[in-house]
Design a protein around this motif. Sequence first.
Motif, PDB file in Angstrom:
ATOM      1  N   GLY A  89       9.195  91.422  69.478  1.00 41.24           N
ATOM      2  CA  GLY A  89       8.299  92.492  69.888  1.00 41.24           C
ATOM      3  C   GLY A  89       7.509  93.084  68.752  1.00 41.24           C
ATOM      4  N   LEU A  90       7.729  92.594  67.520  1.00 44.38           N
ATOM      5  CA  LEU A  90       7.149  93.217  66.330  1.00 44.38           C
ATOM      6  C   LEU A  90       6.125  92.311  65.667  1.00 44.38           C
ATOM      7  N   ALA A  91       4.932  92.851  65.471  1.00 42.34           N
ATOM      8  CA  ALA A  91       3.893  92.185  64.693  1.00 42.34           C
ATOM      9  C   ALA A  91       3.616  93.007  63.445  1.00 42.34           C
ATOM     10  N   LEU A  92       3.184  92.353  62.392  1.00 41.91           N
ATOM     11  CA  LEU A  92       2.854  93.050  61.151  1.00 41.91           C
ATOM     12  C   LEU A  92       1.348  93.266  61.063  1.00 41.91           C
ATOM     13  N   VAL A  93       0.975  94.491  60.690  1.00 40.76           N
ATOM     14  CA  VAL A  93      -0.420  94.897  60.550  1.00 40.76           C
ATOM     15  C   VAL A  93      -0.544  95.695  59.257  1.00 40.76           C
ATOM     16  N   PRO A  94      -1.770  95.900  58.739  1.00 43.92           N
ATOM     17  CA  PRO A  94      -1.910  96.581  57.450  1.00 43.92           C
ATOM     18  C   PRO A  94      -1.478  98.044  57.446  1.00 43.92           C
ATOM     19  N   ASN A  95      -1.707  98.754  58.525  1.00 41.49           N
ATOM     20  CA  ASN A  95      -1.308 100.157  58.598  1.00 41.49           C
ATOM     21  C   ASN A  95      -1.278 100.593  60.052  1.00 41.49           C
ATOM     22  N   ALA A  96      -0.789 101.818  60.286  1.00 34.76           N
ATOM     23  CA  ALA A  96      -0.646 102.300  61.656  1.00 34.76           C
ATOM     24  C   ALA A  96      -1.990 102.394  62.362  1.00 34.76           C
ATOM     25  N   HIS A 226       5.051 101.382  54.409  1.00 34.25           N
ATOM     26  CA  HIS A 226       4.699 101.695  53.024  1.00 34.25           C
ATOM     27  C   HIS A 226       4.718 103.197  52.743  1.00 34.25           C
ATOM     28  N   LYS A 227       5.105 104.005  53.690  1.00 25.41           N
ATOM     29  CA  LYS A 227       5.294 105.433  53.410  1.00 25.41           C
ATOM     30  C   LYS A 227       6.738 105.647  52.975  1.00 25.41           C
ATOM     31  N   TRP A 228       7.583 106.138  53.847  1.00 25.23           N
ATOM     32  CA  TRP A 228       8.960 106.474  53.480  1.00 25.23           C
ATOM     33  C   TRP A 228       9.781 105.248  53.148  1.00 25.23           C
ATOM     34  N   GLY A 229       9.403 104.083  53.695  1.00 26.69           N
ATOM     35  CA  GLY A 229      10.117 102.855  53.382  1.00 26.69           C
ATOM     36  C   GLY A 229       9.799 102.291  52.015  1.00 26.69           C
ATOM     37  N   CYS A 230       8.724 102.788  51.373  1.00 23.33           N
ATOM     38  CA  CYS A 230       8.344 102.408  49.997  1.00 23.33           C
ATOM     39  C   CYS A 230       7.914 100.956  49.860  1.00 23.33           C
ATOM     40  N   ALA A 231       7.537 100.307  50.955  1.00 22.48           N
ATOM     41  CA  ALA A 231       7.047  98.942  50.877  1.00 22.48           C
ATOM     42  C   ALA A 231       5.675  98.916  50.213  1.00 22.48           C
ATOM     43  N   PRO A 232       5.273  97.771  49.666  1.00 28.53           N
ATOM     44  CA  PRO A 232       3.911  97.678  49.129  1.00 28.53           C
ATOM     45  C   PRO A 232       2.883  97.975  50.219  1.00 28.53           C
ATOM     46  N   ARG A 233       1.781  98.599  49.811  1.00 29.76           N
ATOM     47  CA  ARG A 233       0.713  98.918  50.762  1.00 29.76           C
ATOM     48  C   ARG A 233      -0.132  97.673  51.010  1.00 29.76           C
ATOM     49  N   GLY A 234      -0.698  97.463  52.217  1.00 28.43           N
ATOM     50  CA  GLY A 234      -0.313  98.139  53.422  1.00 28.43           C
ATOM     51  C   GLY A 234       0.557  97.226  54.261  1.00 28.43           C
ATOM     52  N   THR A 235       1.659  97.802  54.655  1.00 33.35           N
ATOM     53  CA  THR A 235       2.623  97.096  55.488  1.00 33.35           C
ATOM     54  C   THR A 235       3.025  98.009  56.622  1.00 33.35           C
ATOM     55  N   ALA A 236       2.739  97.604  57.828  1.00 29.94           N
ATOM     56  CA  ALA A 236       3.068  98.415  58.986  1.00 29.94           C
ATOM     57  C   ALA A 236       3.537  97.521  60.119  1.00 29.94           C
ATOM     58  N   ALA A 237       4.257  98.128  61.044  1.00 30.28           N
ATOM     59  CA  ALA A 237       4.774  97.409  62.203  1.00 30.28           C
ATOM     60  C   ALA A 237       4.052  97.870  63.463  1.00 30.28           C
ATOM     61  N   LEU A 238       3.685  96.920  64.286  1.00 27.10           N
ATOM     62  CA  LEU A 238       3.211  97.169  65.639  1.00 27.10           C
ATOM     63  C   LEU A 238       4.265  96.606  66.571  1.00 27.10           C
ATOM     64  N   VAL A 239       4.889  97.494  67.351  1.00 25.23           N
ATOM     65  CA  VAL A 239       5.943  97.075  68.274  1.00 25.23           C
ATOM     66  C   VAL A 239       5.425  97.281  69.694  1.00 25.23           C
ATOM     67  N   ALA A 240       5.525  96.252  70.501  1.00 18.33           N
ATOM     68  CA  ALA A 240       5.023  96.323  71.871  1.00 18.33           C
ATOM     69  C   ALA A 240       6.044  95.723  72.817  1.00 18.33           C
TER      70      ALA A 240
END
Length: 413
Positions: A89-96, A226-240
């Motif tokens: 259910g999770l795709a990776l995108v650059p940011n929210a 990449h906010k509280w998780g401290c991952a390199p920017r930009g790393t975000a999750a899209l969950v559907a």
Amino acid sequence: MSETEVTTAPRPLLLTDGRPAARAWSLDPALKHLNHGSFGAVPLVAQERQELLRVEMERSPVVWFPALPQRIAATRVQLAAFLHVTADGLALVPNASAGASVVYAALSRRRGGEIVVTDHGYGAVTMGAERLARRWGGRVRTARVPLDADEDQAYEAVVAEIGQATDLVVVDQITSATARRMPVERIGAEARRRGIPVLVDGAHAPGLLAAPLADATYDFWVGNLHKWGCAPRGTAALVARGPLRDRLHPLIDSWGAADPYPDRFDQQGTIDATAYLAAPTALDFVDRTWGWPTARRYMNDMADYGAHVIGTAFAELTGTDCRVDVGLPVPGMRLVRLPEGLAPSRVEADALRDRVARELGVEAAFTSFGGTGYLRLSAHVYNTSADYEYFAEECVPALGEWARTAHEQHRAP
């Protein structure tokens, strides 16, 4: 404010070798870093991991890129485990915001083309909703939620804007400007009962909340790693989840376009995906060094202490109570009310942020809501009580003087 105010300085967190936690980051020691929430901060181990991946990519690009989708898919499994969701259910995108844009591009008008948002929404996501509503020939309806609204009041304010013409509800899990929670669980459940899709903006949730999607009812959820998780920017999750997720496609078509969701997001041409691949290194670093439960408790206590110290300093300077009654406070983030005349708008808040960094040597977040300016504190494991004590001693007097000057200039004919 939190339910229990911390007035004693928390004991600072240390690395396993006894050094201060901040030594694990490359943050400039000449600055005080009180605004982790805006852009995050990447620990050295994750920076080094990303650099090694980049070297590998540049040494053999013809080998790297064909194999990249499989590596991203394996990374999604690790990141899904951190968020307590399934990888399918999770795709990776650059940011929210990019994740929200993916959702907006996928949806079609079914009713009256109305989209419900709140007045606490993140600007870029709200602007995207407004653009979608214009494309639909509809409009955006904005739920006005008082800063001190409790769960019932916030829920009722949002649901009051949902009607027969509503095609989408967009609501923040944690609001950026006002550092409060929205009852996305109840709002989502009611929208689902009415057959209306829900997009939850959880930009600040990963790392700050232990399991941000556990109780949420949603069709789409986006969150920054990449906010509280401290991952390199930009790393975000899209969950559907649900049938609508099959409509989701990357904003840029590539050779994976015919693959099912979320696999089609794993192949994006020549994009530098090393941030995605290095994200587990950052998450694992915090987990191995302190454990995420300990890190979250520390961040919360430190934000509480900072709000107490700085709020007390402002109160002594101005003679007014600068504490802020936030209806549903969240861990690790606090608001302190600024003296009148400072940051009454977003543009002025951003200008104040830049001036404080330039003249006072502090990276801080200033926000505006309802014409009132706030200092938004967002602590992480590398922060110590000295950061907030410095702000109280050195910055509060300067801000008080700037507020007086602004007031005098406003009164001048």
